[in-house]
Scaffold this motif. Sequence first.
Motif, PDB file in Angstrom:
ATOM      1  N   GLY A 138       0.783  -1.223   0.000  1.00  0.00           N
ATOM      2  CA  GLY A 138       0.000   0.000   0.000  1.00  0.00           C
ATOM      3  C   GLY A 138       0.817   1.275   0.000  1.00  0.00           C
ATOM      4  N   CYS A 139       1.993   1.240   0.633  1.00  0.00           N
ATOM      5  CA  CYS A 139       2.829   2.441   0.710  1.00  0.00           C
ATOM      6  C   CYS A 139       4.251   2.039   1.045  1.00  0.00           C
ATOM      7  CB  CYS A 139       2.294   3.422   1.757  1.00  0.00           C
ATOM      8  SG  CYS A 139       2.313   2.753   3.441  1.00  0.00           S
ATOM      9  N   CYS A 140       5.165   2.959   0.827  1.00  0.00           N
ATOM     10  CA  CYS A 140       6.558   2.709   1.184  1.00  0.00           C
ATOM     11  C   CYS A 140       7.215   4.016   1.595  1.00  0.00           C
ATOM     12  CB  CYS A 140       7.319   2.066   0.026  1.00  0.00           C
ATOM     13  SG  CYS A 140       7.574   3.154  -1.396  1.00  0.00           S
ATOM     14  N   VAL A 141       8.274   3.881   2.354  1.00  0.00           N
ATOM     15  CA  VAL A 141       9.118   5.028   2.678  1.00  0.00           C
ATOM     16  C   VAL A 141      10.520   4.676   2.190  1.00  0.00           C
ATOM     17  CG1 VAL A 141       9.560   4.170   5.028  1.00  0.00           C
ATOM     18  CG2 VAL A 141       9.951   6.569   4.491  1.00  0.00           C
ATOM     19  N   VAL A 142      11.157   5.619   1.507  1.00  0.00           N
ATOM     20  CA  VAL A 142      12.471   5.403   0.905  1.00  0.00           C
ATOM     21  C   VAL A 142      13.461   6.366   1.548  1.00  0.00           C
ATOM     22  CG1 VAL A 142      13.794   5.312  -1.231  1.00  0.00           C
ATOM     23  CG2 VAL A 142      11.337   4.776  -1.259  1.00  0.00           C
ATOM     24  N   ALA A 143      14.532   5.822   2.123  1.00  0.00           N
ATOM     25  CA  ALA A 143      15.528   6.645   2.811  1.00  0.00           C
ATOM     26  C   ALA A 143      16.889   6.472   2.150  1.00  0.00           C
ATOM     27  CB  ALA A 143      15.614   6.251   4.283  1.00  0.00           C
ATOM     28  N   PRO A 144      17.465   7.554   1.623  1.00  0.00           N
ATOM     29  CA  PRO A 144      18.802   7.464   1.034  1.00  0.00           C
ATOM     30  C   PRO A 144      19.843   7.086   2.082  1.00  0.00           C
ATOM     31  CG  PRO A 144      17.712   9.502   0.388  1.00  0.00           C
ATOM     32  CD  PRO A 144      16.905   8.905   1.490  1.00  0.00           C
ATOM     33  N   ILE A 145      20.799   6.268   1.690  1.00  0.00           N
ATOM     34  CA  ILE A 145      21.921   5.915   2.566  1.00  0.00           C
ATOM     35  C   ILE A 145      23.168   6.593   2.019  1.00  0.00           C
ATOM     36  CG2 ILE A 145      23.420   4.037   3.332  1.00  0.00           C
ATOM     37  CD1 ILE A 145      20.993   2.254   3.439  1.00  0.00           C
ATOM     38  N   VAL A 146      23.817   7.364   2.869  1.00  0.00           N
ATOM     39  CA  VAL A 146      25.013   8.109   2.477  1.00  0.00           C
ATOM     40  C   VAL A 146      26.206   7.549   3.237  1.00  0.00           C
ATOM     41  CG1 VAL A 146      26.112  10.376   2.416  1.00  0.00           C
ATOM     42  CG2 VAL A 146      23.644  10.163   2.027  1.00  0.00           C
ATOM     43  N   LEU A 147      27.253   7.210   2.490  1.00  0.00           N
ATOM     44  CA  LEU A 147      28.452   6.619   3.068  1.00  0.00           C
ATOM     45  C   LEU A 147      29.668   7.395   2.577  1.00  0.00           C
ATOM     46  CD1 LEU A 147      28.339   4.114   4.906  1.00  0.00           C
ATOM     47  CD2 LEU A 147      29.173   2.756   2.993  1.00  0.00           C
ATOM     48  N   HIS A 148      30.515   7.800   3.514  1.00  0.00           N
ATOM     49  CA  HIS A 148      31.727   8.531   3.163  1.00  0.00           C
ATOM     50  C   HIS A 148      31.419   9.760   2.305  1.00  0.00           C
ATOM     51  CE1 HIS A 148      33.436   4.927   4.741  1.00  0.00           C
ATOM     52  NE2 HIS A 148      33.129   4.200   3.681  1.00  0.00           N
ATOM     53  N   TRP A 152      25.194   6.061  -1.344  1.00  0.00           N
ATOM     54  CA  TRP A 152      25.573   4.648  -1.400  1.00  0.00           C
ATOM     55  C   TRP A 152      24.426   3.777  -1.900  1.00  0.00           C
ATOM     56  CZ3 TRP A 152      23.826   0.177   1.000  1.00  0.00           C
ATOM     57  CH2 TRP A 152      24.690  -0.931   0.983  1.00  0.00           C
ATOM     58  N   GLY A 153      23.199   4.149  -1.513  1.00  0.00           N
ATOM     59  CA  GLY A 153      22.049   3.337  -1.889  1.00  0.00           C
ATOM     60  C   GLY A 153      20.804   3.808  -1.165  1.00  0.00           C
ATOM     61  N   GLU A 154      19.888   2.887  -0.888  1.00  0.00           N
ATOM     62  CA  GLU A 154      18.653   3.286  -0.225  1.00  0.00           C
ATOM     63  C   GLU A 154      18.111   2.171   0.652  1.00  0.00           C
ATOM     64  OE1 GLU A 154      16.032   4.124  -3.580  1.00  0.00           O
ATOM     65  OE2 GLU A 154      15.005   2.222  -3.224  1.00  0.00           O
ATOM     66  N   LEU A 155      17.402   2.596   1.675  1.00  0.00           N
ATOM     67  CA  LEU A 155      16.663   1.716   2.572  1.00  0.00           C
ATOM     68  C   LEU A 155      15.188   1.902   2.256  1.00  0.00           C
ATOM     69  CD1 LEU A 155      16.942  -0.190   5.057  1.00  0.00           C
ATOM     70  CD2 LEU A 155      16.716   1.846   6.487  1.00  0.00           C
ATOM     71  N   TYR A 156      14.490   0.796   2.030  1.00  0.00           N
ATOM     72  CA  TYR A 156      13.103   0.833   1.560  1.00  0.00           C
ATOM     73  C   TYR A 156      12.257  -0.006   2.514  1.00  0.00           C
ATOM     74  CZ  TYR A 156       9.242  -0.523  -1.680  1.00  0.00           C
ATOM     75  OH  TYR A 156       8.026  -0.774  -2.294  1.00  0.00           O
ATOM     76  N   GLY A 184      26.562   1.260  10.399  1.00  0.00           N
ATOM     77  CA  GLY A 184      26.773  -0.188  10.512  1.00  0.00           C
ATOM     78  C   GLY A 184      27.413  -0.776   9.268  1.00  0.00           C
ATOM     79  N   ILE A 185      26.981  -0.314   8.096  1.00  0.00           N
ATOM     80  CA  ILE A 185      27.556  -0.795   6.839  1.00  0.00           C
ATOM     81  C   ILE A 185      29.021  -0.397   6.735  1.00  0.00           C
ATOM     82  CG2 ILE A 185      27.478  -0.513   4.320  1.00  0.00           C
ATOM     83  CD1 ILE A 185      24.379  -0.170   4.706  1.00  0.00           C
ATOM     84  N   ALA A 186      29.333   0.838   7.133  1.00  0.00           N
ATOM     85  CA  ALA A 186      30.720   1.300   7.100  1.00  0.00           C
ATOM     86  C   ALA A 186      31.606   0.440   8.005  1.00  0.00           C
ATOM     87  CB  ALA A 186      30.794   2.763   7.526  1.00  0.00           C
ATOM     88  N   GLN A 187      31.083   0.098   9.181  1.00  0.00           N
ATOM     89  CA  GLN A 187      31.840  -0.738  10.110  1.00  0.00           C
ATOM     90  C   GLN A 187      32.070  -2.123   9.508  1.00  0.00           C
ATOM     91  OE1 GLN A 187      33.418  -0.120  12.762  1.00  0.00           O
ATOM     92  NE2 GLN A 187      33.836  -2.146  13.623  1.00  0.00           N
ATOM     93  N   THR A 188      31.045  -2.699   8.883  1.00  0.00           N
ATOM     94  CA  THR A 188      31.192  -4.012   8.257  1.00  0.00           C
ATOM     95  C   THR A 188      32.215  -3.967   7.138  1.00  0.00           C
ATOM     96  OG1 THR A 188      28.884  -4.542   8.763  1.00  0.00           O
ATOM     97  CG2 THR A 188      29.957  -5.876   7.087  1.00  0.00           C
TER      98      THR A 188
END
Length: 384
Positions: A138-148, A152-156, A184-188
């Motif tokens: 029915g709906c979504c929220v899209v959050a940009p992921i910024v690295l360095h 970098w990508g997005e969280l959906y 967390g992604i940067a640490q990984t």
Amino acid sequence: MRGEGEGVGGAEDVRLRAVVSLAQAMAAAHTPRESWRAAALGARDALAGNFAALSTWERELGRLRVLVNAGERAAGEEEFPEDETYPVHQFPEITEFLHERWAGGGEPNAWVETAAGPDDSAGYCHERVTALRRRGRGCCVVAPIVLHGRAWGELYVARPLGAPVFDASDADFATVLASVAAAGIAQTERLEEVRRLAFTDPLTGLANRRAVDVRLDEAIEAHRRDGVVVSLVVCDLNGLKRVNDTRGHAVGDRLLERFGSVLSLCGAMLPGALAARLGGDEFCLLTLGPSAEEVVRVASELCLRAGELELGEGVACGVASTGDPIGPVRSARRLFRLADAAQYRAKAARAPKPVVAGRDDAVVPLADAPVPERAERRRFRGRG
């Protein structure tokens, strides 16, 4: 989604706990996949969704690649898809928002899309809305992921049809979650780089001795358990000292790099082979599965190609395989000693082809002879 009787302070406490939970889950991840899944599931739960995905922007290919789909997946959606990608021209908000608005001083905030949008809506809204409808969301929220400092990508995160639609406060919260996920992604990624360096020879880019030790222990265990053939090819690059003494260590390093490339090429002829530099002028190939005959054939090819290198003087090559009559192999140390003894015989005889333990009558007695530890050509620390 605020429960009945739940105040603003209570909602803030719930979201704070969700942020802490997401950070802890990502910190506990040991691999990139575990980290991606933790990010998606943590965001899904924090935003009371039923599905979440994490995607990365592959700039050089102009596409968004899905790394993980978590939660209630639609038909055809895989948890860790191999090839689920979307051309970024279908989602111009990625380039417009993150390059124009953000570069102009804005913030990479999340936004909301709903399946209730008009069918003829233009641009990225149409693509998002179509995808929501196709997958019963029915709906979504899209959050940009910024690295360095870069996109970098997005969280959906999505909710099903009939569930309350995400609002502005949800989008704000998704922005916070994306920041936590980015950390967390940067640490990984840092941990993966440390692991890579710990198991890689810096000059040739091949595996190092530590990587061989780990893989060989696993291979010997598989051999003892299932009878799988384990083979080890040990190589000593001839002429390196002469090159170093007469032409300098930079040229010697170039010889090592070139032989490393030859070893890697030959290793690719054996499925799953590990090509490694043990140190100095010593290299090896480790295989689990291919027959002894296949390994000897590739070792012969390796000797031939090494002999064609411009700077070197060929290679002394010894092979030990559980597929040959070498007696029981219960430890990594024994297989190494057999391959090393075969290589020693090849070097002493200046053999143009590999010497194979179990086929050369002198190799097994040489490897099994009681030799004082200090006299061994190579120390096998920690190997019993």
